[in-house]
Design a protein around this motif. Sequence first.
Motif, PDB file in Angstrom:
ATOM      1  N   SER A  37      -0.846   4.812  -0.572  1.00 31.09           N
ATOM      2  CA  SER A  37      -1.401   5.664  -1.636  1.00 31.09           C
ATOM      3  C   SER A  37      -0.815   5.280  -2.989  1.00 31.09           C
ATOM      4  CB  SER A  37      -1.085   7.140  -1.359  1.00 31.09           C
ATOM      5  OG  SER A  37      -1.605   7.535  -0.122  1.00 31.09           O
ATOM      6  N   SER A  38       0.483   5.041  -3.013  1.00 34.88           N
ATOM      7  CA  SER A  38       1.152   4.700  -4.279  1.00 34.88           C
ATOM      8  C   SER A  38       0.637   3.374  -4.839  1.00 34.88           C
ATOM      9  CB  SER A  38       2.664   4.603  -4.069  1.00 34.88           C
ATOM     10  OG  SER A  38       3.170   5.776  -3.490  1.00 34.88           O
ATOM     11  N   VAL A  39       0.393   2.414  -3.971  1.00 32.30           N
ATOM     12  CA  VAL A  39      -0.118   1.109  -4.424  1.00 32.30           C
ATOM     13  C   VAL A  39      -1.495   1.283  -5.059  1.00 32.30           C
ATOM     14  CG1 VAL A  39      -0.963  -1.165  -3.679  1.00 32.30           C
ATOM     15  CG2 VAL A  39       1.224  -0.298  -2.813  1.00 32.30           C
ATOM     16  N   ILE A  40      -2.367   2.028  -4.394  1.00 34.27           N
ATOM     17  CA  ILE A  40      -3.714   2.214  -4.950  1.00 34.27           C
ATOM     18  C   ILE A  40      -3.633   2.968  -6.275  1.00 34.27           C
ATOM     19  CG2 ILE A  40      -6.020   3.198  -4.580  1.00 34.27           C
ATOM     20  CD1 ILE A  40      -5.570   2.814  -1.547  1.00 34.27           C
ATOM     21  N   ASN A  41      -2.824   4.005  -6.315  1.00 34.12           N
ATOM     22  CA  ASN A  41      -2.678   4.758  -7.575  1.00 34.12           C
ATOM     23  C   ASN A  41      -2.147   3.871  -8.698  1.00 34.12           C
ATOM     24  OD1 ASN A  41      -3.663   7.218  -6.676  1.00 34.12           O
ATOM     25  ND2 ASN A  41      -1.675   7.886  -5.901  1.00 34.12           N
ATOM     26  N   ILE A 113      -0.921  -3.719   3.632  1.00 38.06           N
ATOM     27  CA  ILE A 113       0.303  -3.379   2.901  1.00 38.06           C
ATOM     28  C   ILE A 113       1.458  -3.221   3.879  1.00 38.06           C
ATOM     29  CG2 ILE A 113       1.372  -1.742   1.304  1.00 38.06           C
ATOM     30  CD1 ILE A 113      -1.428  -1.032   0.351  1.00 38.06           C
ATOM     31  N   VAL A 114       2.524  -3.938   3.602  1.00 39.67           N
ATOM     32  CA  VAL A 114       3.718  -3.807   4.443  1.00 39.67           C
ATOM     33  C   VAL A 114       4.914  -3.471   3.544  1.00 39.67           C
ATOM     34  CG1 VAL A 114       2.820  -5.468   6.136  1.00 39.67           C
ATOM     35  CG2 VAL A 114       4.409  -6.263   4.380  1.00 39.67           C
ATOM     36  N   ASP A 115       5.957  -3.005   4.158  1.00 42.61           N
ATOM     37  CA  ASP A 115       7.210  -2.766   3.445  1.00 42.61           C
ATOM     38  C   ASP A 115       7.925  -4.112   3.339  1.00 42.61           C
ATOM     39  OD1 ASP A 115       9.569  -0.178   3.423  1.00 42.61           O
ATOM     40  OD2 ASP A 115      10.105  -2.288   3.230  1.00 42.61           O
ATOM     41  N   ALA A 116       8.279  -4.488   2.109  1.00 49.71           N
ATOM     42  CA  ALA A 116       8.877  -5.821   1.904  1.00 49.71           C
ATOM     43  C   ALA A 116      10.112  -6.023   2.777  1.00 49.71           C
ATOM     44  CB  ALA A 116       9.242  -6.001   0.432  1.00 49.71           C
ATOM     45  N   LYS A 117      10.833  -4.961   3.001  1.00 49.74           N
ATOM     46  CA  LYS A 117      12.057  -5.077   3.776  1.00 49.74           C
ATOM     47  C   LYS A 117      11.768  -5.192   5.276  1.00 49.74           C
ATOM     48  CE  LYS A 117      16.426  -2.606   4.358  1.00 49.74           C
ATOM     49  NZ  LYS A 117      17.078  -1.326   4.031  1.00 49.74           N
ATOM     50  N   ALA A 118      10.838  -4.378   5.744  1.00 48.82           N
ATOM     51  CA  ALA A 118      10.581  -4.315   7.196  1.00 48.82           C
ATOM     52  C   ALA A 118       9.673  -5.442   7.691  1.00 48.82           C
ATOM     53  CB  ALA A 118       9.967  -2.969   7.549  1.00 48.82           C
ATOM     54  N   VAL A 141       0.249  -7.442   1.026  1.00 49.44           N
ATOM     55  CA  VAL A 141       1.052  -6.953  -0.093  1.00 49.44           C
ATOM     56  C   VAL A 141       2.397  -6.479   0.454  1.00 49.44           C
ATOM     57  CG1 VAL A 141       1.263  -5.107  -1.811  1.00 49.44           C
ATOM     58  CG2 VAL A 141      -0.917  -6.286  -1.514  1.00 49.44           C
ATOM     59  N   ALA A 142       3.469  -7.088  -0.055  1.00 48.62           N
ATOM     60  CA  ALA A 142       4.817  -6.666   0.327  1.00 48.62           C
ATOM     61  C   ALA A 142       5.288  -5.674  -0.727  1.00 48.62           C
ATOM     62  CB  ALA A 142       5.743  -7.875   0.407  1.00 48.62           C
ATOM     63  N   ASN A 143       5.221  -4.399  -0.387  1.00 49.06           N
ATOM     64  CA  ASN A 143       5.521  -3.333  -1.358  1.00 49.06           C
ATOM     65  C   ASN A 143       7.007  -2.936  -1.318  1.00 49.06           C
ATOM     66  OD1 ASN A 143       4.839  -1.336  -3.300  1.00 49.06           O
ATOM     67  ND2 ASN A 143       4.743   0.224  -1.682  1.00 49.06           N
ATOM     68  N   LYS A 144       7.412  -2.211  -2.322  1.00 46.15           N
ATOM     69  CA  LYS A 144       8.786  -1.697  -2.462  1.00 46.15           C
ATOM     70  C   LYS A 144       9.801  -2.816  -2.701  1.00 46.15           C
ATOM     71  CE  LYS A 144       7.796   2.352   0.462  1.00 46.15           C
ATOM     72  NZ  LYS A 144       8.321   3.466   1.252  1.00 46.15           N
ATOM     73  N   LYS A 176       6.459   1.400  -7.600  1.00 43.83           N
ATOM     74  CA  LYS A 176       7.353   2.184  -8.448  1.00 43.83           C
ATOM     75  C   LYS A 176       7.415   1.595  -9.860  1.00 43.83           C
ATOM     76  CE  LYS A 176      12.022   4.070  -8.530  1.00 43.83           C
ATOM     77  NZ  LYS A 176      13.337   4.049  -7.882  1.00 43.83           N
ATOM     78  N   THR A 177       7.603   0.284  -9.956  1.00 45.30           N
ATOM     79  CA  THR A 177       7.768  -0.335 -11.275  1.00 45.30           C
ATOM     80  C   THR A 177       6.471  -0.946 -11.815  1.00 45.30           C
ATOM     81  OG1 THR A 177       8.288  -2.525 -10.413  1.00 45.30           O
ATOM     82  CG2 THR A 177      10.130  -0.979 -10.634  1.00 45.30           C
ATOM     83  N   GLY A 178       5.515  -1.169 -10.941  1.00 46.42           N
ATOM     84  CA  GLY A 178       4.272  -1.811 -11.361  1.00 46.42           C
ATOM     85  C   GLY A 178       4.331  -3.329 -11.286  1.00 46.42           C
ATOM     86  N   LYS A 179       5.454  -3.842 -10.842  1.00 46.57           N
ATOM     87  CA  LYS A 179       5.591  -5.293 -10.726  1.00 46.57           C
ATOM     88  C   LYS A 179       4.542  -5.852  -9.759  1.00 46.57           C
ATOM     89  CE  LYS A 179       8.905  -8.645 -11.381  1.00 46.57           C
ATOM     90  NZ  LYS A 179      10.040  -9.379 -11.082  1.00 46.57           N
ATOM     91  N   GLY A 180       3.891  -6.929 -10.171  1.00 48.90           N
ATOM     92  CA  GLY A 180       2.897  -7.570  -9.313  1.00 48.90           C
ATOM     93  C   GLY A 180       1.486  -7.021  -9.465  1.00 48.90           C
TER      94      GLY A 180
END
Length: 191
Positions: A37-41, A113-118, A141-144, A176-180
Amino acid sequence: MEITSAQFIKSIVGSHNLIVDDMPQISFVGRSNVGKSSVINKLVNQKRLVKSSSTPGKTQQINFFLINDDTYFVDLPGYGYAKIGQKYREKLRKLILWYFISGEAPVTKVVVIVDAKAGLRGFDREMIDIIREHGYPFVVVANKIDKLNQKKLHKSITDLKGELGDGIEVFLFSAKTGKGREKLINNLLEA
Ligand SMILES: Nc1nc2c(ncn2[C@@H]2O[C@H](COP(=O)(O)OP(=O)(O)O)[C@@H](O)[C@H]2O)c(=O)[nH]1
Ligand SMILES: [Mg+2]
């Protein structure tokens, strides 16, 4: 490319009333809580176009948003939330798979969308197999990424790319930061 308009069109539950018209559908999938949801927003620059559910894993609808009056963003339910029952999990899983397997929706791209860490987890792999089998173009997309230092990020992304193999684009992202953001928008909306 820029997103100049984004509006909620409708939610569907189950396999009825899928939108099938001449506009392409870009479909977002990911495990519950990866930040879908955060990525789409962030992409559409609206804080709450996609509502974040207060109860993770409880979003069972498929939500359609119209972007720039010519493309749908389709928010599929998050999968794999541990605390919901097995039966309900299976229902969500079937709904997502049905969306892809039925072949009714004109899906032009899938955004996993995946968690960049996981990195990739079980159902991500199953999803990607289905997406590949049906020939849908997809990106990951590797998010966070804001949560990782350079060294850890490098290792995660190297592992992720290694597992995905050549030819699959991986976008580093932070809702969070909008990077990418710009790179991803350009990829999704390119002709
Ligand atoms: N640090 C950080 N947190 C994020 C990011 N994206 C999402 N989150 C947080 O992760 C949680 C789940 O986000 P949400 O968008 O509801 O995930 P969804 O279940 O996949 O739709 C929320 O607390 C978000 O604020 C990000 O890029 N960085
Ligand atoms: Mg969500």
